[in-house]
Design a protein around this motif. Structure first.
Motif, PDB file in Angstrom:
ATOM      1  N   CYS A 184       0.832  -1.207   0.000  1.00 14.47           N
ATOM      2  CA  CYS A 184       0.000   0.000   0.000  1.00 14.47           C
ATOM      3  C   CYS A 184       0.866   1.256   0.000  1.00 14.47           C
ATOM      4  CB  CYS A 184      -0.928  -0.001   1.216  1.00 14.47           C
ATOM      5  SG  CYS A 184      -2.260  -1.218   1.128  1.00 14.47           S
ATOM      6  N   VAL A 185       2.002   1.195   0.709  1.00 13.25           N
ATOM      7  CA  VAL A 185       2.940   2.320   0.726  1.00 13.25           C
ATOM      8  C   VAL A 185       3.477   2.568  -0.685  1.00 13.25           C
ATOM      9  CG1 VAL A 185       5.211   3.091   1.532  1.00 13.25           C
ATOM     10  CG2 VAL A 185       3.603   2.047   3.136  1.00 13.25           C
ATOM     11  N   THR A 195      11.857  -9.300   5.503  1.00 14.83           N
ATOM     12  CA  THR A 195      13.278  -9.089   5.207  1.00 14.83           C
ATOM     13  C   THR A 195      13.459  -7.846   4.337  1.00 14.83           C
ATOM     14  OG1 THR A 195      13.248 -10.411   3.181  1.00 14.83           O
ATOM     15  CG2 THR A 195      13.649 -11.590   5.252  1.00 14.83           C
ATOM     16  N   PRO A 196      14.632  -7.211   4.397  1.00 16.90           N
ATOM     17  CA  PRO A 196      14.890  -6.044   3.544  1.00 16.90           C
ATOM     18  C   PRO A 196      14.742  -6.357   2.058  1.00 16.90           C
ATOM     19  CG  PRO A 196      16.542  -6.184   5.277  1.00 16.90           C
ATOM     20  CD  PRO A 196      15.739  -7.442   5.349  1.00 16.90           C
ATOM     21  N   THR A 197      15.125  -7.569   1.641  1.00 15.44           N
ATOM     22  CA  THR A 197      15.020  -7.949   0.229  1.00 15.44           C
ATOM     23  C   THR A 197      13.569  -7.953  -0.233  1.00 15.44           C
ATOM     24  OG1 THR A 197      17.017  -9.295   0.396  1.00 15.44           O
ATOM     25  CG2 THR A 197      15.570  -9.723  -1.480  1.00 15.44           C
ATOM     26  N   ARG A 198      12.686  -8.490   0.592  1.00 12.77           N
ATOM     27  CA  ARG A 198      11.257  -8.499   0.257  1.00 12.77           C
ATOM     28  C   ARG A 198      10.715  -7.074   0.192  1.00 12.77           C
ATOM     29  NH1 ARG A 198       8.256 -13.366   0.899  1.00 12.77           N
ATOM     30  NH2 ARG A 198       9.531 -15.124   1.580  1.00 12.77           N
ATOM     31  N   VAL A 199      11.155  -6.232   1.123  1.00 14.13           N
ATOM     32  CA  VAL A 199      10.717  -4.834   1.124  1.00 14.13           C
ATOM     33  C   VAL A 199      11.126  -4.150  -0.179  1.00 14.13           C
ATOM     34  CG1 VAL A 199      10.969  -2.587   2.243  1.00 14.13           C
ATOM     35  CG2 VAL A 199      10.806  -4.658   3.635  1.00 14.13           C
ATOM     36  N   ALA A 200      12.372  -4.381  -0.599  1.00 15.13           N
ATOM     37  CA  ALA A 200      12.872  -3.777  -1.840  1.00 15.13           C
ATOM     38  C   ALA A 200      12.048  -4.231  -3.041  1.00 15.13           C
ATOM     39  CB  ALA A 200      14.338  -4.131  -2.036  1.00 15.13           C
ATOM     40  N   LEU A 201      11.693  -5.512  -3.063  1.00 18.79           N
ATOM     41  CA  LEU A 201      10.889  -6.045  -4.168  1.00 18.79           C
ATOM     42  C   LEU A 201       9.486  -5.439  -4.162  1.00 18.79           C
ATOM     43  CD1 LEU A 201      11.991  -9.780  -4.211  1.00 18.79           C
ATOM     44  CD2 LEU A 201      11.962  -8.257  -6.185  1.00 18.79           C
ATOM     45  N   PHE A 253       8.671  -2.512  -2.923  1.00 21.37           N
ATOM     46  CA  PHE A 253       8.794  -1.111  -3.319  1.00 21.37           C
ATOM     47  C   PHE A 253       9.124  -0.960  -4.802  1.00 21.37           C
ATOM     48  CE2 PHE A 253       9.902   0.668   1.176  1.00 21.37           C
ATOM     49  CZ  PHE A 253       8.574   0.443   1.549  1.00 21.37           C
ATOM     50  N   ALA A 254       9.585  -2.037  -5.444  1.00 24.30           N
ATOM     51  CA  ALA A 254       9.820  -1.993  -6.889  1.00 24.30           C
ATOM     52  C   ALA A 254       8.512  -1.829  -7.656  1.00 24.30           C
ATOM     53  CB  ALA A 254      10.542  -3.260  -7.351  1.00 24.30           C
ATOM     54  N   MET A 255       7.390  -2.029  -6.959  1.00 24.65           N
ATOM     55  CA  MET A 255       6.083  -1.825  -7.584  1.00 24.65           C
ATOM     56  C   MET A 255       5.726  -0.348  -7.703  1.00 24.65           C
ATOM     57  SD  MET A 255       4.543  -4.594  -8.569  1.00 24.65           S
ATOM     58  CE  MET A 255       2.825  -4.107  -8.614  1.00 24.65           C
ATOM     59  N   GLY A 261       5.835 -10.274 -11.471  1.00 22.09           N
ATOM     60  CA  GLY A 261       6.252 -11.672 -11.426  1.00 22.09           C
ATOM     61  C   GLY A 261       7.403 -11.901 -10.462  1.00 22.09           C
ATOM     62  N   GLY A 262       8.368 -10.978 -10.464  1.00 23.16           N
ATOM     63  CA  GLY A 262       9.503 -11.087  -9.560  1.00 23.16           C
ATOM     64  C   GLY A 262       9.074 -11.011  -8.111  1.00 23.16           C
ATOM     65  N   MET A 263       8.122 -10.111  -7.815  1.00 21.96           N
ATOM     66  CA  MET A 263       7.633  -9.967  -6.449  1.00 21.96           C
ATOM     67  C   MET A 263       6.880 -11.221  -6.002  1.00 21.96           C
ATOM     68  SD  MET A 263       5.196  -6.999  -4.841  1.00 21.96           S
ATOM     69  CE  MET A 263       3.699  -7.797  -5.422  1.00 21.96           C
ATOM     70  N   ILE A 264       6.034 -11.759  -6.886  1.00 26.31           N
ATOM     71  CA  ILE A 264       5.268 -12.963  -6.562  1.00 26.31           C
ATOM     72  C   ILE A 264       6.198 -14.157  -6.360  1.00 26.31           C
ATOM     73  CG2 ILE A 264       3.603 -14.632  -7.461  1.00 26.31           C
ATOM     74  CD1 ILE A 264       2.195 -12.269  -8.842  1.00 26.31           C
ATOM     75  N   LEU A 265       7.203 -14.294  -7.217  1.00 22.72           N
ATOM     76  CA  LEU A 265       8.149 -15.392  -7.092  1.00 22.72           C
ATOM     77  C   LEU A 265       8.872 -15.357  -5.752  1.00 22.72           C
ATOM     78  CD1 LEU A 265       9.620 -17.808  -8.374  1.00 22.72           C
ATOM     79  CD2 LEU A 265      11.276 -16.198  -9.315  1.00 22.72           C
TER      80      LEU A 265
END
Length: 310
Positions: A13-14, A243-249, A251-253, A283-287
């Motif tokens: 949402c952010v 995790t920070p990696t998930r957050v980055a993915l 926010f890539a949206m 797709g990258g975020m879902i994966l």
């Protein structure tokens, strides 16, 4: 899995809020320069959160200490660095290239998470990061790319945003969410005003006819409340649960939402390449969200089928 759903949906949402306000901010900074605009925006957001703190969360004021102040300032420094370097980089490069290079923070976050937090990203997250990066390229750059001084500045902007995510994850579990958010937001506001003093015509902020323009006033209200006060409070509160990696993915949206908002609100045309880019990022975020057990189960199932066939 359910415990992660609410925090990660909140962070999505952010990303939606940031992406959907991109057009609004673009309209506003044609009257009020970027650093001046952000100075006012973050100052108003800080006042909103501080007012909430004083009125409803007075007990949290007792948790204020040097550690919290230091942590909030560090987070604010990296956040300001991202905004400032992107702003100055845009003087020398295109917005599309800047969008892609800023999005490279999705690649830098796993690297910094490993170097600073000693968190090794899972294989599906690494693959998701790669796919999302390809998507960012298709969405923002297309088939033209070259490097100039603006691109270098924006690359350092990506580093700043990546480190902001890293240190938010590091400090958010140690201190009061509200106090930490207030501290970093006021830090950004002070630094933005300082930057505006040296590089912009900041005096226009006192011109009533400029501040009361519909484009500026509407943008300040929406961005200070939703894209700053609420958005950074949500990030600080919920990032500790993932995790920070998930957050980055997640926010890539943001550029995906920005592109869709531009298409709906400003009649901006989305090319086939850009649409492919959006799909790659999604797709990258879902994966990255797929449970490791599910992927391992599918791999074992394929192996068993091959064994039976042979």
């Amino acid at each position: 899995m359910k415990k992660k759903l609410i925090p990660e949906f909140s962070l999505l949402c952010v990303a939606f809020i940031w992406g959907s306000t991109f057009v609004i901010v673009q309209n506003a900074i044609s009257f009020l320069e970027p650093m001046t605009f952000n100075g006012v925006r973050f100052f108003l957001a800080g006042l909103i959160l501080f007012g909430w703190l004083v009125l409803f969360k007075q007990k949290e004021l007792g948790n204020f200490n040097k550690g919290l102040l230091f942590s909030g300032i560090i987070m604010g420094l990296w956040l300001f660095g991202g905004y400032a370097l992107q702003t100055f980089g845009l003087l020398y490069t295109t917005s599309s290239k800047a969008g892609f290079i800023t999005g490279l923070s999705v690649v830098l976050v796993p690297l910094f998470a490993y170097l600073i937090l000693k968190q090794k990203p899972k294989p599906n997250a690494v693959i998701g990061v790669f796919i999302a990066t390809v998507g960012l390229y298709f969405l923002t750059v297309g088939d033209t790319f070259g490097v100039n001084q603006g691109d270098v500045l924006v690359f350092f902007c990506a580093i700043s945003f990546a480190l902001h995510i890293i240190f938010t994850g590091k400090f958010s579990s140690l201190y009061s969410t509200l106090m930490l958010t207030v501290t970093q937001i006021f830090t950004v506001s002070i630094l933005c005003f300082g930057s505006a003093f040296f590089f912009e015509n900041w005096q226009v902020v006192f011109q009533v006819d400029v501040i009361t323009k519909n484009e500026v006033l509407f943008a300040l209200i929406i961005t200070s409340l939703f894209a700053t006060a609420i958005a950074f409070f949500i990030q600080t509160k919920f990032q500790k649960y993932t995790t920070p990696t998930r957050v980055a993915l997640i926010f890539a949206m943001e550029p995906v939402f920005a592109a869709l908002t531009g298409f709906v609100a400003a009649n901006e045309r989305l090319s086939i390449t850009a649409l492919f880019g959006c799909l790659f990022i999604l797709g990258g975020m879902i994966l990255a969200e797929l449970p490791q057990k599910l992927r391992s189960h599918n791999s074992n199932l394929k192996y068993d089928m091959k064994t039976k066939e042979s």
